[in-house]
Design an enzyme around this catalytic site. Structure first.
Site, PDB file in Angstrom:
ATOM      1  CD  GLN A  67       3.228   5.892   2.595  1.00  0.00           C
ATOM      2  OE1 GLN A  67       2.547   5.324   2.276  1.00  0.00           O
ATOM      3  NE2 GLN A  67       4.506   5.225   3.322  1.00  0.00           N
ATOM      4  CG  HIS A 103      -0.488   1.654   7.163  1.00  0.00           C
ATOM      5  ND1 HIS A 103       0.485   1.041   8.376  1.00  0.00           N
ATOM      6  CD2 HIS A 103       0.139   2.172   6.560  1.00  0.00           C
ATOM      7  CE1 HIS A 103       1.575   1.777   7.954  1.00  0.00           C
ATOM      8  NE2 HIS A 103       1.474   2.319   6.689  1.00  0.00           N
ATOM      9  CD  GLU A 104      -1.566   2.572   2.758  1.00  0.00           C
ATOM     10  OE1 GLU A 104      -1.140   3.796   2.796  1.00  0.00           O
ATOM     11  OE2 GLU A 104      -0.739   1.633   2.902  1.00  0.00           O
ATOM     12  CG  HIS A 137       0.356   6.998   5.708  1.00  0.00           C
ATOM     13  ND1 HIS A 137       1.210   7.487   6.135  1.00  0.00           N
ATOM     14  CD2 HIS A 137       0.602   5.672   5.305  1.00  0.00           C
ATOM     15  CE1 HIS A 137       2.352   6.640   6.224  1.00  0.00           C
ATOM     16  NE2 HIS A 137       1.940   5.417   5.771  1.00  0.00           N
ATOM     17  CB  CYS A 173       5.353   2.468   7.518  1.00  0.00           C
ATOM     18  SG  CYS A 173       4.935   3.980   6.538  1.00  0.00           S
ATOM     19  CG  LEU A 174       6.440   1.204   1.535  1.00  0.00           C
ATOM     20  CD1 LEU A 174       5.889   1.542   0.132  1.00  0.00           C
ATOM     21  CD2 LEU A 174       7.638   0.124   1.471  1.00  0.00           C
ATOM     22  N   GLY A 221       0.762  -1.085   0.045  1.00  0.00           N
ATOM     23  CA  GLY A 221       0.031  -0.025   0.107  1.00  0.00           C
ATOM     24  C   GLY A 221       0.807   1.133  -0.145  1.00  0.00           C
TER      25      GLY A 221
END
Ligand code: ZN
Length: 169
Positions: free
Chosen positions: A50, A134-135, A138, A92-93, A45
């Site tokens: 991000q 999670h998204e 963000h 997380c990226l 995702g």
């Protein structure tokens, strides 16, 4: 085109994003670049913020490009209902190399819009529910480490500070 992924410490990651109000070629271009970036990372995702685009937009693909029907573009998501709890390792990226167990709902129903602005209703459980939470976090300027105990969060923050000091972050 691969887009650079912002890391923890970037001010954008703490800000709430704005709704997507255009469903056109520009959005398609953004989504194409985000998808490429997500697969290259690789990740399941990616929220637009991000990559520095402060829109309530995310790409999700639990199969990381293996199965076409797993790919989703999610614009302006709204959580309609949640049920139960799950606790699993999450990463997380934007916080590479760190992961911690985070409590999330087990199941949820989310209303959103797709790439064309059409309404989507997603009934998610397990990993997809975790990923959507999670998204959506963000999009509200929240990172998974914000959901940890202060002790665990500070431990990670201190390690990141150390990495930043030595130029490795
Ligand atoms: Zn993330």
């Amino acid at each position: 085109m691969l887009l650079p992924i912002l890391k923890y410490g970037a001010p954008e990651l703490k800000r709430a994003s704005s709704p997507v109000d255009f469903f056109n070629g520009q959005l398609e271009r953004i989504v194409r670049n985000m998808t490429e970036t997500m697969y290259a990372a690789p990740g399941i995702g990616l929220a637009a913020v991000q990559v520095g685009i402060e829109l309530r937009l995310a790409t999700v693909d639990l199969s990381v490009g293996e199965e076409k029907d797993q790919f989703m573009v999610i614009c302006n998501p709204e959580v309609l209902s949640v049920e139960g709890e799950q606790k699993c390792e999450e990463g997380c990226l934007s916080i590479p190399e760190f992961s911690e167990a985070v409590v999330r709902p087990r199941r949820m129903i989310v209303k959103a819009q797709d790439l064309h602005g059409d309404e989507l209703r997603i009934e998610a459980d397990g990993l997809l529910a975790r990923c959507l939470c999670h998204e959506i976090d963000h999009m509200n300027g929240v990172l998974f480490i914000d959901r940890l105990s202060a002790l665990k969060r500070n431990l990670i923050r201190n390690k990141i500070r150390k990495l930043a000091r030595s130029g490795e972050w």
